[in-house]
Design an enzyme around this catalytic site. Sequence first.
Site, mmCIF file in Angstrom:
data_model
loop_
_atom_site.group_PDB
_atom_site.id
_atom_site.type_symbol
_atom_site.label_atom_id
_atom_site.label_comp_id
_atom_site.label_asym_id
_atom_site.label_seq_id
_atom_site.Cartn_x
_atom_site.Cartn_y
_atom_site.Cartn_z
ATOM 1 N N ARG A 44 -5.931 -6.282 6.477
ATOM 2 C CA ARG A 44 -5.462 -7.684 6.204
ATOM 3 C C ARG A 44 -3.968 -7.246 5.681
ATOM 4 O O ARG A 44 -3.800 -6.337 5.039
ATOM 5 C CB ARG A 44 -5.916 -8.234 4.890
ATOM 6 C CG ARG A 44 -4.973 -9.653 4.585
ATOM 7 C CD ARG A 44 -6.004 -10.552 3.535
ATOM 8 N NE ARG A 44 -6.873 -11.280 4.214
ATOM 9 C CZ ARG A 44 -6.560 -12.169 4.857
ATOM 10 N NH1 ARG A 44 -5.568 -12.776 4.842
ATOM 11 N NH2 ARG A 44 -7.639 -13.021 5.700
ATOM 12 N N LYS A 61 4.051 2.030 0.323
ATOM 13 C CA LYS A 61 2.834 2.651 -0.245
ATOM 14 C C LYS A 61 1.997 3.164 0.795
ATOM 15 O O LYS A 61 1.966 3.293 2.035
ATOM 16 C CB LYS A 61 1.903 1.128 -0.883
ATOM 17 C CG LYS A 61 1.630 0.253 0.215
ATOM 18 C CD LYS A 61 0.679 -0.782 -0.446
ATOM 19 C CE LYS A 61 0.292 -2.126 0.702
ATOM 20 N NZ LYS A 61 -0.358 -2.960 0.155
ATOM 21 N N ASN A 67 0.559 1.655 3.886
ATOM 22 C CA ASN A 67 1.449 1.216 5.062
ATOM 23 C C ASN A 67 2.151 2.302 5.485
ATOM 24 O O ASN A 67 2.919 2.111 6.443
ATOM 25 C CB ASN A 67 2.381 0.294 4.302
ATOM 26 C CG ASN A 67 1.808 -1.151 3.982
ATOM 27 O OD1 ASN A 67 0.930 -1.420 4.606
ATOM 28 N ND2 ASN A 67 2.717 -1.779 3.203
ATOM 29 N N ASP A 106 3.870 -2.750 8.606
ATOM 30 C CA ASP A 106 3.769 -3.999 7.856
ATOM 31 C C ASP A 106 5.019 -4.514 7.061
ATOM 32 O O ASP A 106 5.453 -4.072 5.917
ATOM 33 C CB ASP A 106 2.756 -3.975 6.400
ATOM 34 C CG ASP A 106 2.178 -5.324 6.054
ATOM 35 O OD1 ASP A 106 3.035 -6.105 6.343
ATOM 36 O OD2 ASP A 106 1.152 -5.270 5.411
ATOM 37 N N THR A 132 3.638 -4.605 -4.216
ATOM 38 C CA THR A 132 2.171 -4.085 -4.280
ATOM 39 C C THR A 132 2.372 -3.670 -5.975
ATOM 40 O O THR A 132 3.190 -2.778 -6.193
ATOM 41 C CB THR A 132 1.625 -3.207 -3.610
ATOM 42 O OG1 THR A 132 1.590 -3.621 -2.335
ATOM 43 C CG2 THR A 132 0.432 -2.453 -4.191
#
Length: 346
Positions: A21, A134, A137, A153, A172
């Site tokens: 996701r 992060k 990703n 992403d 995040t």
Amino acid sequence: MSLSKKKKFADLYEVKEKIHRGSAGVVNECYSKLYDKKYAVKIIKRDDETDEQVLHEVAIMNQLNHDNLVGVVDYYEEDDFHYIVMELMDGGDVFDRIIDLNNYTEKDARDLAKILLGSVEYMHKSGVVHRDIKPQNLLLESKESNCAIKVGDFGFAKIVHTPKSLTSRCGTPSYVAPEILKNQPYDQSCDMWSVGVVLYVMLCGYTPFMEENQEKMFERIKLGDWKFDSDDWSHISREAKALIKGLMNTNVDKRLTASAALKSKWITSLTDQYLSDRDLTSTMRLIKDKRPRLKDLTMVFKDFSTKVKTELDTIVSNTIDHSRKATISAASVIRTASHPSKGDLK
């Protein structure tokens, strides 16, 4: 609305299993019936808010062209869903790469850092801020290739027209920059804080803000309340620690840029042999043991309740219709560049 000779996504692609996701939708593997090739597709349910966000995401991905950034291949805007077709990165993320290494050293960490910093430098020079840097990703093209690592992403990515002009809270939690949590206007420098956190994790195996309570974690981030624990950092080079300090500076004006970080002593001055002798096996074990916990800390957040919901950049002044026209035009260019002609298929 179909963008490829009035064909719909399902006419040309077959959706396969879910990969993960993303920031705004589910990412699945998909198969191109026309080109007999696997891709990834991000499927986002349509509404007024996501329409604008997706159009921005596709336009930004189309604008960027770098070996270490996940590229957009195709795009479809239909009645109920958006479909963003991208390069398939099926080798896992950078954590998977670290865990799979037979020996993990500070040289390996620096090699990964060079790729990340080079990608971020390119984005920033292109006027783009990612806003969700992060480890999850940082994606691997395959399990066989050690070098094919790409930043993915772009769901939170934005064009920065003016310094310190963005205001929405997103990212995040364990990687977000303090200025975002403080509701201060920000720009590309927020990515550099996140890069610092990523390097911290890659070198010691855990984030600098490990807290069960998210509000307490946010307070520590805003204060810059973190340290190098001597038990875990005594064997790490002082040059690596100096770079992280420069990146994780709460003073945005003094925080290192990507270009400056690429010129740091850790990146440029230490020999491969010197860093290869600095073993990070204990870090690799920590990443493996704490992997579920590290994943728990990477759920994205986006706060629309704040008064500063609206971005101050000029892109918001454009209507969704103008963005849609630009993106549809870009999609045809993407399709031409990404797929061979019929003659090439023979």
